[in-house]
Design a protein around this motif. Structure first.
Motif, PDB file in Angstrom:
ATOM      1  N   THR A  18      -9.299   1.723  -4.060  1.00  0.00           N
ATOM      2  CA  THR A  18      -9.039   1.454  -2.600  1.00  0.00           C
ATOM      3  C   THR A  18      -7.555   1.870  -2.120  1.00  0.00           C
ATOM      4  O   THR A  18      -7.282   2.385  -1.314  1.00  0.00           O
ATOM      5  N   ALA A  19      -6.477   1.605  -3.315  1.00  0.00           N
ATOM      6  CA  ALA A  19      -5.156   2.046  -3.094  1.00  0.00           C
ATOM      7  C   ALA A  19      -5.036   3.409  -2.829  1.00  0.00           C
ATOM      8  O   ALA A  19      -4.332   3.932  -1.926  1.00  0.00           O
ATOM      9  N   GLY A  20      -5.797   4.309  -3.771  1.00  0.00           N
ATOM     10  CA  GLY A  20      -5.774   5.725  -3.572  1.00  0.00           C
ATOM     11  C   GLY A  20      -6.532   6.271  -2.348  1.00  0.00           C
ATOM     12  O   GLY A  20      -5.725   7.120  -1.801  1.00  0.00           O
ATOM     13  N   ALA A  21      -7.610   5.544  -1.639  1.00  0.00           N
ATOM     14  CA  ALA A  21      -7.857   5.975  -0.584  1.00  0.00           C
ATOM     15  C   ALA A  21      -7.187   5.651   0.507  1.00  0.00           C
ATOM     16  O   ALA A  21      -6.846   6.486   1.636  1.00  0.00           O
ATOM     17  N   PHE A  22      -6.369   4.511   0.497  1.00  0.00           N
ATOM     18  CA  PHE A  22      -5.344   3.979   1.483  1.00  0.00           C
ATOM     19  C   PHE A  22      -4.343   4.891   1.650  1.00  0.00           C
ATOM     20  O   PHE A  22      -3.849   5.414   2.496  1.00  0.00           O
ATOM     21  N   ALA A  23      -3.768   5.445   0.365  1.00  0.00           N
ATOM     22  CA  ALA A  23      -2.627   6.390   0.338  1.00  0.00           C
ATOM     23  C   ALA A  23      -2.936   7.744   1.146  1.00  0.00           C
ATOM     24  O   ALA A  23      -2.008   8.112   1.664  1.00  0.00           O
ATOM     25  N   GLN A  24      -4.334   8.144   0.928  1.00  0.00           N
ATOM     26  CA  GLN A  24      -4.390   9.415   1.524  1.00  0.00           C
ATOM     27  C   GLN A  24      -4.590   9.129   3.325  1.00  0.00           C
ATOM     28  O   GLN A  24      -4.441  10.122   3.980  1.00  0.00           O
ATOM     29  N   LEU A  37      15.642   5.789   1.734  1.00  0.00           N
ATOM     30  CA  LEU A  37      14.350   5.723   0.751  1.00  0.00           C
ATOM     31  C   LEU A  37      14.140   4.709  -0.135  1.00  0.00           C
ATOM     32  O   LEU A  37      15.121   4.585  -0.816  1.00  0.00           O
ATOM     33  N   ASP A  38      13.297   3.905  -0.073  1.00  0.00           N
ATOM     34  CA  ASP A  38      12.947   2.717  -1.078  1.00  0.00           C
ATOM     35  C   ASP A  38      12.014   3.140  -2.210  1.00  0.00           C
ATOM     36  O   ASP A  38      10.998   2.805  -1.810  1.00  0.00           O
ATOM     37  N   ILE A  39      12.367   4.038  -3.058  1.00  0.00           N
ATOM     38  CA  ILE A  39      11.232   4.491  -3.804  1.00  0.00           C
ATOM     39  C   ILE A  39      11.401   3.873  -5.158  1.00  0.00           C
ATOM     40  O   ILE A  39      12.098   4.022  -6.302  1.00  0.00           O
ATOM     41  N   ALA A  40      10.056   3.088  -5.604  1.00  0.00           N
ATOM     42  CA  ALA A  40      10.155   2.332  -6.756  1.00  0.00           C
ATOM     43  C   ALA A  40       9.104   3.055  -7.822  1.00  0.00           C
ATOM     44  O   ALA A  40       9.503   3.137  -9.112  1.00  0.00           O
ATOM     45  N   LYS A  41       8.115   3.988  -7.391  1.00  0.00           N
ATOM     46  CA  LYS A  41       7.528   4.751  -8.236  1.00  0.00           C
ATOM     47  C   LYS A  41       6.871   5.926  -7.240  1.00  0.00           C
ATOM     48  O   LYS A  41       6.124   5.646  -6.236  1.00  0.00           O
ATOM     49  N   VAL A  42       6.769   7.178  -7.786  1.00  0.00           N
ATOM     50  CA  VAL A  42       6.492   8.312  -7.078  1.00  0.00           C
ATOM     51  C   VAL A  42       5.041   8.296  -7.412  1.00  0.00           C
ATOM     52  O   VAL A  42       4.378   8.289  -8.751  1.00  0.00           O
ATOM     53  N   ILE A  43       4.156   8.526  -6.609  1.00  0.00           N
ATOM     54  CA  ILE A  43       2.681   8.418  -6.600  1.00  0.00           C
ATOM     55  C   ILE A  43       1.955  10.028  -6.804  1.00  0.00           C
ATOM     56  O   ILE A  43       1.318  10.301  -7.608  1.00  0.00           O
ATOM     57  N   ALA A  44       2.712  10.927  -5.895  1.00  0.00           N
ATOM     58  CA  ALA A  44       2.214  12.057  -5.816  1.00  0.00           C
ATOM     59  C   ALA A  44       3.268  12.832  -4.936  1.00  0.00           C
ATOM     60  O   ALA A  44       3.760  12.419  -3.932  1.00  0.00           O
ATOM     61  N   TYR A  62       4.549   7.643  -2.341  1.00  0.00           N
ATOM     62  CA  TYR A  62       5.339   6.693  -3.110  1.00  0.00           C
ATOM     63  C   TYR A  62       5.126   5.186  -2.927  1.00  0.00           C
ATOM     64  O   TYR A  62       4.474   4.855  -1.996  1.00  0.00           O
ATOM     65  N   ARG A  63       5.419   4.337  -3.766  1.00  0.00           N
ATOM     66  CA  ARG A  63       5.368   2.890  -3.681  1.00  0.00           C
ATOM     67  C   ARG A  63       6.664   2.461  -3.593  1.00  0.00           C
ATOM     68  O   ARG A  63       7.610   2.726  -4.466  1.00  0.00           O
ATOM     69  N   ASP A  64       7.073   1.624  -2.606  1.00  0.00           N
ATOM     70  CA  ASP A  64       8.533   1.018  -2.534  1.00  0.00           C
ATOM     71  C   ASP A  64       8.689  -0.240  -3.334  1.00  0.00           C
ATOM     72  O   ASP A  64       7.652  -0.474  -4.138  1.00  0.00           O
ATOM     73  N   SER A  65       9.748  -0.953  -3.485  1.00  0.00           N
ATOM     74  CA  SER A  65      10.009  -1.900  -4.291  1.00  0.00           C
ATOM     75  C   SER A  65       9.185  -3.281  -3.930  1.00  0.00           C
ATOM     76  O   SER A  65       9.069  -4.233  -4.593  1.00  0.00           O
ATOM     77  N   SER A  66       8.242  -3.354  -2.684  1.00  0.00           N
ATOM     78  CA  SER A  66       7.630  -4.319  -2.079  1.00  0.00           C
ATOM     79  C   SER A  66       6.246  -4.119  -2.577  1.00  0.00           C
ATOM     80  O   SER A  66       5.495  -5.023  -2.132  1.00  0.00           O
TER      81      SER A  66
END
Length: 84
Positions: A18-24, A37-44, A62-66
């Protein structure tokens, strides 16, 4: 206990899908100089290779700190721009 583990595994896989589909489906925010930019983790990173021009549009997911998934688009120099 095994049933609980299976249920947890299925829920985890479902959330990941679901998170992958939501990210798209998220619209990318265009980057501007000085943008915070609040980048905690790069997804793609989607940066298509193009030899037709000196720059192309790229998108960073990316996923932010929240924990929210965000996208930002920016201009990416192509390999043609590095040729002399």
């Amino acid at each position: 206990m095994t049933t609980l583990r299976k249920a947890f595994a299925i829920a985890t896989l479902s959330l990941g899908t679901t998170a992958g589909a939501f990210a798209q489906s998220i619209e990318a925010t265009p980057y501007h100089y000085g943008m915070n930019l609040d980048i905690a983790k790069v997804i793609a990173v989607d940066a298509p290779n193009s030899t037709r021009s000196h720059a192309s549009a790229a998108t960073l997911t990316y996923r932010d700190s929240s924990g929210q998934v965000q996208k930002v688009s920016y201009i990416h120099p192509t390999t043609a721009a590095n040729q002399n």
